[in-house]
Design an enzyme around this catalytic site. Structure first.
Site, PDB file in Angstrom:
ATOM      1  N   ASP A  41       0.857  -1.181   0.000  1.00  0.00           N
ATOM      2  CA  ASP A  41       0.000   0.000   0.000  1.00  0.00           C
ATOM      3  C   ASP A  41       0.893   1.230   0.000  1.00  0.00           C
ATOM      4  O   ASP A  41       2.003   1.199   0.552  1.00  0.00           O
ATOM      5  CB  ASP A  41      -0.904   0.016   1.234  1.00  0.00           C
ATOM      6  CG  ASP A  41      -2.017  -1.019   1.178  1.00  0.00           C
ATOM      7  OD1 ASP A  41      -2.418  -1.405   0.071  1.00  0.00           O
ATOM      8  OD2 ASP A  41      -2.487  -1.437   2.255  1.00  0.00           O
TER       9      ASP A  41
ATOM     10  N   ASP B 272      -7.050  -1.418  -4.621  1.00  0.00           N
ATOM     11  CA  ASP B 272      -8.106  -1.039  -3.681  1.00  0.00           C
ATOM     12  C   ASP B 272      -9.045  -0.003  -4.315  1.00  0.00           C
ATOM     13  O   ASP B 272     -10.252  -0.024  -4.067  1.00  0.00           O
ATOM     14  CB  ASP B 272      -7.507  -0.465  -2.395  1.00  0.00           C
ATOM     15  CG  ASP B 272      -6.662  -1.463  -1.637  1.00  0.00           C
ATOM     16  OD1 ASP B 272      -6.876  -2.681  -1.802  1.00  0.00           O
ATOM     17  OD2 ASP B 272      -5.786  -1.024  -0.871  1.00  0.00           O
TER      18      ASP B 272
END
Length: 173
Positions: free
Chosen positions: A121, A137
Site C-alpha cells: 500500500d 483497492d
C-alpha cells in the site's frame, strides 16, 4: 456466441491491463518509497507512504492470508458466472466494467499476497488519516460503489433475474 467470445476476450485483456497498472505502481512504490520517508504531494493532505498490509481493506483480517485467498477465488468465480450469464449488449456494459474492476483489484492484491505474503500500500490521505491503500483497492472500492448505484437505480429487478440460478426452476413449475 461470437459476441460472447469477444466480450470475454475484451474483459480478459482489459483485466490484464488493470492488473499490470496495479503491479507497476506497487513496483514503483517498493523501488522509490520503501525505507524512505513519505513523499508529500500536498502537505497535510496527501502523500505517498510505503506500507505492507498483511490483512484486507483497512488492515482487517491481519495474517489471514488463506482466508483472503479463498475470498478472492469466490470473487473470481462470481465474476466468471456473471460474465457468462450476462447478455452481450450495451445495457450491461456498466456492470461488465464493474466486474472487470472488481476482479482486477482482487487479483492485483492476490498477486501481492501470494508473492510477498502482504499487499503493498502506498497512497495516504493524511488530512483525514484514511488507511493507506493502493490502486487495486481503488478498483475494488469504485466497482463496489458503482455496483451499488447500478443495482439501486439503473437496472430493473427483471433484468437481474438472469443471474438467479433458481430462475429456470421457478419457470418450469
Amino acid at each position: 456466441m461470437k459476441g460472447k467470445r469477444k466480450q470475454i476476450c475484451l474483459f480478459s485483456v482489459s483485466a490484464l491491463v488493470l492488473i499490470f497498472l496495479d503491479q507497476w505502481t506497487k513496483h514503483l512504490a517498493v523501488t522509490h518509497l520503501k525505507g524512505n520517508p513519505a513523499f508529500v504531494i500536498i502537505d497535510g493532505v496527501f502523500e505517498l507512504y510505503y506500507s505492507e498490509n498483511r490483512g484486507a481493506a483497512f488492515s482487517i483480517l491481519q495474517g489471514k492470508q488463506s482466508f483472503l485467498f479463498l475470498i478472492t477465488l469466490a470473487v473470481l468465480a462470481f465474476t466468471v458466472y456473471a460474465l457468462i450469464k450476462m447478455p452481450v449488449n450495451r445495457r450491461f456494459l456498466p456492470l461488465t466494467i464493474c466486474l472487470n474492476m472488481l476482479a482486477s483489484g482482487a487479483v492485483g492484491n492476490m498477486v501481492d499476497r501470494v508473492s510477498n505474503g502482504y499487499v503493498v500500500d502506498f497512497l495516504y490521505f493524511s488530512l483525514i488519516d484514511f488507511p493507506i491503500f493502493n490502486v487495486a483497492d481503488i478498483y475494488v472500492t469504485t466497482a463496489a460503489a458503482a455496483f451499488l448505484v447500478l443495482m439501486l437505480w439503473f437496472y430493473k429487478e427483471e433484468e437481474l433475474e438472469i443471474f438467479s440460478p433458481s430462475r429456470k426452476k421457478a419457470d418450469e413449475t
